[in-house]
Design a protein around this motif. Sequence first.
Motif, mmCIF file in Angstrom:
data_model
loop_
_atom_site.group_PDB
_atom_site.id
_atom_site.type_symbol
_atom_site.label_atom_id
_atom_site.label_comp_id
_atom_site.label_asym_id
_atom_site.label_seq_id
_atom_site.Cartn_x
_atom_site.Cartn_y
_atom_site.Cartn_z
ATOM 1 N N ARG A 56 0.584 -1.518 -0.255
ATOM 2 C CA ARG A 56 0.200 -0.111 0.075
ATOM 3 C C ARG A 56 0.774 1.044 -0.040
ATOM 4 O O ARG A 56 1.940 1.194 0.210
ATOM 5 C CB ARG A 56 -0.609 0.306 0.738
ATOM 6 C CG ARG A 56 -1.857 -0.730 1.221
ATOM 7 C CD ARG A 56 -3.072 -0.353 2.490
ATOM 8 N NE ARG A 56 -4.511 -1.405 2.658
ATOM 9 C CZ ARG A 56 -5.419 -2.065 1.954
ATOM 10 N NH1 ARG A 56 -5.905 -0.152 1.679
ATOM 11 N NH2 ARG A 56 -6.684 -2.112 2.162
ATOM 12 N N ARG B 191 -0.924 7.285 -0.176
ATOM 13 C CA ARG B 191 -1.988 7.628 0.173
ATOM 14 C C ARG B 191 -3.014 6.966 -0.606
ATOM 15 O O ARG B 191 -4.212 7.058 0.193
ATOM 16 C CB ARG B 191 -1.849 8.314 -2.004
ATOM 17 C CG ARG B 191 -3.300 8.729 -2.401
ATOM 18 C CD ARG B 191 -3.102 8.757 -3.589
ATOM 19 N NE ARG B 191 -2.366 10.451 -3.627
ATOM 20 C CZ ARG B 191 -2.175 11.811 -3.987
ATOM 21 N NH1 ARG B 191 -4.156 12.372 -3.238
ATOM 22 N NH2 ARG B 191 -1.625 12.446 -3.570
ATOM 23 N N GLU B 192 -2.689 5.097 -0.522
ATOM 24 C CA GLU B 192 -4.464 4.440 -0.097
ATOM 25 C C GLU B 192 -4.458 4.750 1.565
ATOM 26 O O GLU B 192 -5.357 4.319 1.212
ATOM 27 C CB GLU B 192 -3.342 3.319 -0.908
ATOM 28 C CG GLU B 192 -3.429 2.971 -2.615
ATOM 29 C CD GLU B 192 -2.178 1.481 -2.806
ATOM 30 O OE1 GLU B 192 -2.761 1.716 -4.096
ATOM 31 O OE2 GLU B 192 -1.914 1.662 -2.595
ATOM 32 N N CYS B 193 -3.552 4.555 1.974
ATOM 33 C CA CYS B 193 -3.661 4.358 3.093
ATOM 34 C C CYS B 193 -4.326 5.577 3.474
ATOM 35 O O CYS B 193 -5.632 5.558 4.311
ATOM 36 C CB CYS B 193 -2.647 4.430 4.018
ATOM 37 S SG CYS B 193 -1.618 3.026 4.363
ATOM 38 N N ALA B 194 -4.360 6.864 3.107
ATOM 39 C CA ALA B 194 -5.088 8.119 3.754
ATOM 40 C C ALA B 194 -6.418 7.448 2.810
ATOM 41 O O ALA B 194 -7.464 8.131 3.440
ATOM 42 C CB ALA B 194 -4.736 9.287 2.775
ATOM 43 N N GLU B 195 -6.756 7.826 1.719
ATOM 44 C CA GLU B 195 -8.498 6.917 1.467
ATOM 45 C C GLU B 195 -8.198 6.257 1.982
ATOM 46 O O GLU B 195 -10.516 6.414 2.596
ATOM 47 C CB GLU B 195 -8.076 7.001 -0.164
ATOM 48 C CG GLU B 195 -7.614 7.745 -1.096
ATOM 49 C CD GLU B 195 -6.899 7.180 -2.239
ATOM 50 O OE1 GLU B 195 -6.753 5.872 -2.793
ATOM 51 O OE2 GLU B 195 -7.118 8.107 -3.160
ATOM 52 N N PHE B 196 -7.624 5.614 2.786
ATOM 53 C CA PHE B 196 -8.667 3.960 2.996
ATOM 54 C C PHE B 196 -9.468 4.672 4.351
ATOM 55 O O PHE B 196 -10.657 3.732 4.848
ATOM 56 C CB PHE B 196 -7.337 2.260 3.233
ATOM 57 C CG PHE B 196 -8.480 1.796 4.057
ATOM 58 C CD1 PHE B 196 -9.390 0.003 3.806
ATOM 59 C CD2 PHE B 196 -8.796 1.543 5.591
ATOM 60 C CE1 PHE B 196 -9.926 -0.469 3.725
ATOM 61 C CE2 PHE B 196 -9.413 0.166 5.909
ATOM 62 C CZ PHE B 196 -10.387 -0.941 5.471
ATOM 63 N N GLY C 10 -9.722 7.131 5.238
ATOM 64 C CA GLY C 10 -11.172 8.636 5.343
ATOM 65 C C GLY C 10 -10.059 9.664 4.851
ATOM 66 O O GLY C 10 -11.126 10.965 5.455
ATOM 67 N N THR D 4 -7.006 12.934 4.609
ATOM 68 C CA THR D 4 -6.079 13.288 3.101
ATOM 69 C C THR D 4 -4.344 12.678 3.430
ATOM 70 O O THR D 4 -4.433 12.644 4.648
ATOM 71 C CB THR D 4 -6.099 15.151 2.920
ATOM 72 O OG1 THR D 4 -5.320 15.303 4.600
ATOM 73 C CG2 THR D 4 -7.492 15.144 2.628
ATOM 74 N N PRO D 5 -3.836 12.417 2.683
ATOM 75 C CA PRO D 5 -2.162 12.274 2.881
ATOM 76 C C PRO D 5 -1.868 13.402 3.525
ATOM 77 O O PRO D 5 -1.220 12.755 4.590
ATOM 78 C CB PRO D 5 -1.305 12.140 1.373
ATOM 79 C CG PRO D 5 -2.638 11.859 0.422
ATOM 80 C CD PRO D 5 -3.929 12.935 1.041
#
Length: 313
Positions: A210, A213-218, A220, A222-223
């Motif tokens: 991951r 950015r993908e972790c932040a999106e998961f 909910g 922002t990065p």
Amino acid sequence: MSGTTALPGTPCTAPRAGDPPMHRLQVRLPDQVPFAAGTFDTIGAMSRAAFPHRHTFYEIVHVTAGTGTHVVDLARWALHPPHLGLILPGQLHHWEDAHGLDGSVVLFTEDFLLDHPGDRDLLRRLGEHPWLTLDGPTHARTGRLMAELIEEYGHGADGFATVLRSLLHVLLIRTARLGGPGTHAPPPGRPAAVAEEFAGLLARTGAEGRTVRECAEFIGVTPGYLAEAVRAATGRTPGALLREARAREAQRLLVGTGLSIRQVAARVGFDDPAYFCRFFRRETGRSPGDFRKHHDKHHDRRDESIEGGARSA
């Protein structure tokens, strides 16, 4: 947390070919609490397993007797009881050359922490210093508390799950005091909650490639907000923690499995084995091959599961 408990008789095999066995906490009935407590003898032979394996649950051990070595990931602790130890879900661990091993064991999944959700972050912090040698008074207090947990679990009286959660919370708080101020939970607040959720995500999937950015999106957020929250809680960046998680998982697989370096690279999210080797050397100071040779030891692996002190209804 789905998949962390299993009915007796359900095999607990390695999730993928070549991986160490993954042990689940067995319960008698699906609606029973995901918790067990007992002595090494009542929990069963798997509580003394001499081969590398992982758990889907937390394990707290109060070692009162025995010789040998306790191994968690790449850390080794010679037994000079009394000790109090913590094994986190996903960690590779076993007992090496253990003789006369005795004491108490508490097993539980993250789902059990309903009444005290802050204990999740506390457990993560305790996992940074997971092995303690106890002095006389602390050993006695810990022994009494472990005995209460075992007794309450064994009787199963009305409201026993609430009592067990309260006793476990006391055990974690007292253990945090032994580890110093750095093991105490951070004050409540949204940034702390985001950092805690990131830590949990890292423990579950951080080695699978991951991105931040993908972790932040998961989660909910922002990065940028994730970076601020994680830095405030840990003093480090999400990217650094992600790299550390991938390197740590690669170390576990190199030491605890017979997977090829190409297979290890794929398991931790690298399509290019050469790039993985450069990454691993940068993070650990050694090539994967040198690292494996240095830590190479043969351990028998068995397809068995822990009978987690399960009770009949």
